[in-house]
Design an enzyme around this catalytic site. Structure first.
Site, short mmCIF file in Angstrom:
data_model
loop_
_atom_site.label_atom_id
_atom_site.label_comp_id
_atom_site.label_asym_id
_atom_site.label_seq_id
_atom_site.Cartn_x
_atom_site.Cartn_y
_atom_site.Cartn_z
N SER A 98 0.71 -1.19 0.14
CA SER A 98 -0.06 -0.01 0.25
C SER A 98 0.85 1.17 -0.05
CB SER A 98 -1.03 0.05 1.21
OG SER A 98 -0.34 -0.18 2.49
N HIS A 141 -3.02 -2.92 -5.62
CA HIS A 141 -3.44 -2.37 -4.35
C HIS A 141 -4.95 -2.58 -4.05
CE1 HIS A 141 -3.49 1.03 -1.32
NE2 HIS A 141 -3.55 -0.30 -0.62
N GLU A 167 -6.62 -0.10 -6.70
CA GLU A 167 -5.45 0.99 -7.42
C GLU A 167 -4.36 -0.08 -8.23
OE1 GLU A 167 -3.86 4.91 -5.07
OE2 GLU A 167 -4.00 2.99 -3.76
N ASN A 218 -3.54 6.36 -0.19
CA ASN A 218 -2.75 6.43 1.00
C ASN A 218 -2.21 8.06 1.20
OD1 ASN A 218 -4.18 4.44 2.02
ND2 ASN A 218 -2.42 3.18 1.93
#
Ligand code: 3H9
Length: 721
Positions: free
Chosen positions: A430, A451, A463, A501
């Site tokens: 991540s 991801h 992702e 993130n």
């Protein structure tokens, strides 16, 4: 599915004053006129279709050679609804409600022969017809609510009259699709087609009507609302539920209001109210946000590599790591019908991994989402091994082990050793540097990031992280694979945290600044919920476990810019072992395992101590100021993400935050929200905050440039695929 028009018996075009439009053709089959909608890709009801339909129905009425009419769609669908691209543009007559009224007023019986999607305005056209037949596989629904609208072409008036208030409200408020079988049970259609050839079946139905002298049957005269008490009770129940369930949404209560009018007022008055409410919804920013979301989801999958290269075939998948993430990914892949080989380091861990997967399926069985056989079938596709050799023949491997560079590299060295040439090697990291992970192999062109978000079988976002040396066909494969898993995929470049993130980190930092400056975690959470997030930032930390962020902060500590302000409140909580729900306390208290936390005076005292220690005199912030700061921080960082090419377009950021982080869909994502506010206003906020902290609030050069040009983020949303 056969092409309805292609399977038509020898067409004999009838003449008309205006002639056929390309989008709507008329063909006389004996004494039945077939009106075929041919407007690829989904037969949306654009102005040409509306005009063509109106002309065709008028021509049929005027033509003595026509005894009945069949309306059918060409291609894979009947009609997918109004043309969403026309929303927000000046409306062009004829309007759909008038077209539907004209169909219903036809003096010849009209049959809607439905296959594929009959959605929104498409179903409303079918409801205006006098009879309906549906093919197996048809999807019928009124999904307008998902676009911030209500059915605006008679749907709120005809549907309850046909199938009753309760069922109609449920369809309209959920926006879900009903199958042909369910539509028959509900009374939405009269019969099911026995074969796949919907045109032939529709023609046969029309001929039968003519032969048995059954005339027109206007839906407005149907008696689904005859039981007034039951209808009223259904309306009241829906109103109550909508007020809590659809919090913040504009159109659901309007749907209830329109159905109430169907019960209480004559048809034409109800229709007039529906039109007024529809136009109110059409004008709302929520409609604009939701329509943006609809197109953004589809555009996000259009990436340069997907159009430049052909995906590699994927028939089997290996997953390394059977923890929560690996098991969730396994379920997502098994659900797509693919076989999975799960790898763990020893038998005990493998057993736990299998049990994890099984538990997910048990939960689905318990909720009635799948039956025991479906679970057994899925589990039968799951193999396990403690040896990497078991991955020798799989087409794609997804690594989902502990988030640590050395561990990941060791896995990829092994994968490089065992995987067949051409296999795609994916990491579910991540935030780690995928270029470095790819460097651990002799085949960096095959290495990519996939991801997933937890729980991976539920969360829609994937992702696709594209490292520098990956081959285009591997990227294309990832997008194709995502589609197979019914995921919404977004292309992201490599950086710490990728798109999602990285933005989450900024969002939390901005929240922490507010916390130290005087806001309470409870006020911040409440303000963000009122903005539309399902949970506030501190509730999310408590749910996920404070220790996760703590570990990441410790990892980043050596490389953190020492000039950046750092708030230590969360660390103080973690030092006490207050990790959130799992430890019974975090920012909130969770007495006796409660899922909803209550405010904790000790946390408030701890925050107060931190403020004193740092010499901060607490200020008060309004809820609006809280939202302004958090959203401005996110939008500013997102602009940098676009500028650096980490996201291809602003819309990719929007899709990421809506599908992975709970950003309210009706606002269309942060970039759409910024455009709605006006970028100049966003820049003005940044300039104001910049005076307090020039480093954190430094305006993104992209925002400055766009404001200078008088442009906004939407101008960058052109597809580059
Ligand atoms: C309405 O009807 C209001 C009325 O009550 C009142 C009016 C007065 N318009 O999804 P896909 C495009 S509101 C324009 O990938 P699938 C889509 O963007 C409407 N374009 O295919 C895509 O374009 P591109 C209520 C549309 O097979 C392409 O078609 N109706 C529309 O996975 C293929 O789409 C809805 O909300 C549209 N209505 O799924 C239905 N629909 O290729 C919305 C699609 O350039 N549509 N496009 O990316 C759907 O749910 C799905 O598209 C459908 C097909 C199930 C039909």
């Amino acid at each position: 599915m056969t092409h309805p028009a292609a399977s038509a018996p020898s067409p004999s075009p009838i003449s008309s004053a205006g002639g056929d439009s390309h989008a709507v053709t008329r063909t006389l089959h004996g004494d039945v006129l077939v009106i075929a909608i041919d407007n690829p890709p989904v037969n949306a009801l654009g102005v040409e279709v509306r005009r063509g339909l109106l002309e065709a129905i008028e021509a049929a009425d005027a033509d003595a050679a026509v005894a009945a009419v069949v309306i059918v769609g060409v291609g894979r669908n009947f009609i997918a609804g109004a043309d969403i691209r026309e929303f927000g543009k000046p409306p062009q007559p004829p309007h759909l409600p008038a077209v539907c009224d004209r169909i219903e007023a036809s003096t010849k019986p009209v049959v809607a022969a439905i296959h594929g999607a009959a959605l929104g305005g498409g179903l409303e056209v079918a409801l205006a017809a006098h009879y309906r037949i549906a093919a197996a596989g048809a999807k019928l629904g009124l999904p307008e609510v998902k676009l911030g609208l209500l059915p605006g072409a008679g749907g709120t008036q005809r549907t309850p009259r046909l199938i009753g208030a309760r069922a109609a409200l449920e369809l309209m408020l959920s926006g879900r699709h009903a199958s042909a079988n369910e539509a028959l049970t509900l009374g939405l259609v009269d019969r099911l087609s026995k074969t796949d050839d919907i045109l032939i079946e529709g023609l046969a139905y029309a001929r039968e009507l003519v032969a048995t002298r059954q005339g027109t049957r206007p839906t407005r005269a149907a008696n689904g609302l005859a039981d007034e008490a039951a209808s009223r009770a259904a309306i009241e129940a829906a109103r109550k539920e909508t007020a809590t369930r659809s919090r913040g949404l504009f159109s659901p209560l309007k749907i209830v209001e329109a159905v109430q009018a169907a019960l209480e007022r004559p048809f034409d008055e109800g229709l007039a109210l529906e039109r007024r409410l529809f136009l109110e919804c059409l004008d709302s920013p929520q409609r604009a946000g939701l329509v943006h979301a609809f197109f953004a989801e589809r555009e996000a999958a259009k990436v340069p590599e997907a159009s430049a290269a052909r995906p590699r075939p994927i028939a089997s998948v290996g997953i390394v790591g059977g923890g929560t993430m690996g098991a969730g990914i396994a379920v997502a892949v098994l659900d797509a019908g693919l076989p999975v080989t799960l790898i763990e380091r020893d038998e005990a861990a493998l057993g736990r991994g299998r049990a994890h997967v099984e538990r997910v399926y048990d939960g689905l069985v318990a909720k009635g989402r799948i039956d025991a056989k479906a679970k057994a079938d899925a589990m039968a596709r799951l193999a396990g091994s403690t040896s990497y050799e078991a991955l020798a023949n799989v087409d794609l491997v997804i690594e989902a082990v502990f988030e640590d560079m050395a561990v990941k590299k060791a896995v990829f060295t092994e994968l490089d050793r065992v995987a067949r040439p051409g296999a795609v090697l994916a990491t579910n990291t991540s935030y780690l540097d995928i270029d470095e992970i790819a460097g651990a192999t002799s085949r960096p062109a095959d290495v990519i990031g996939l991801h997933f978000f937890s729980p991976a079988n539920v969360m829609k976002l994937l992702e696709v992280v594209v490292p520098a040396r990956v081959a285009a066909d591997v990227v294309a494969t990832a997008f194709e694979f995502a589609k197979r898993l019914s995921k919404v995929s977004v292309r992201a470049g490599v950086c710490d945290g990728f798109i999602g993130n990285r933005l989450l980190a900024v969002y939390r930092t901005a929240a922490d600044y507010l916390l130290e400056d005087g806001a309470s975690p409870y006020q911040i959470d409440e303000a963000m919920r009122a903005f539309g997030y399902p949970m506030g930032p501190y509730q999310v930390i408590d749910l996920a476990g404070g220790d996760i962020g703590w570990a990441a902060r410790k990892r980043r500590a050596p490389t953190r810019d020492p000039r950046l302000r750092y708030v230590e409140i969360a660390d103080r909580l973690c030092e006490r072992g207050w990790f959130g729900q799992k430890t019974g306390r975090g920012f909130y208290l969770y007495p006796e395992g409660a899922r909803t936390g209550v405010r904790d005076p000790e946390v408030e005292a701890l925050i107060e101590d931190e403020r004193k220690r740092r010499g901060v005199t607490p200020r008060s912030f309004t809820d609006e100021e809280i939202v302004e700061r958090l959203m401005t921080a996110v939008v500013n960082e997102a602009a940098n993400i676009v500028r650096e090419g980490i996201a291809l377009r602003p819309l990719d950021v929007d899709v990421t935050l809506m599908h992975g982080y709970g950003f309210p869909r009706y606002r269309g994502g942060p970039m759409k929200y910024a455009d709605t506010l006006g970028l100049a206003n966003v820049l003005a906020s940044l300039r104001r905050f910049e005076k307090e902290d020039p480093l954190f609030w430094k305006p993104s050069p992209l925002i400055v440039e766009l404001v200078d040009r008088g442009a906004d983020f939407s101008s960058l949303n052109t597809t580059r695929g």
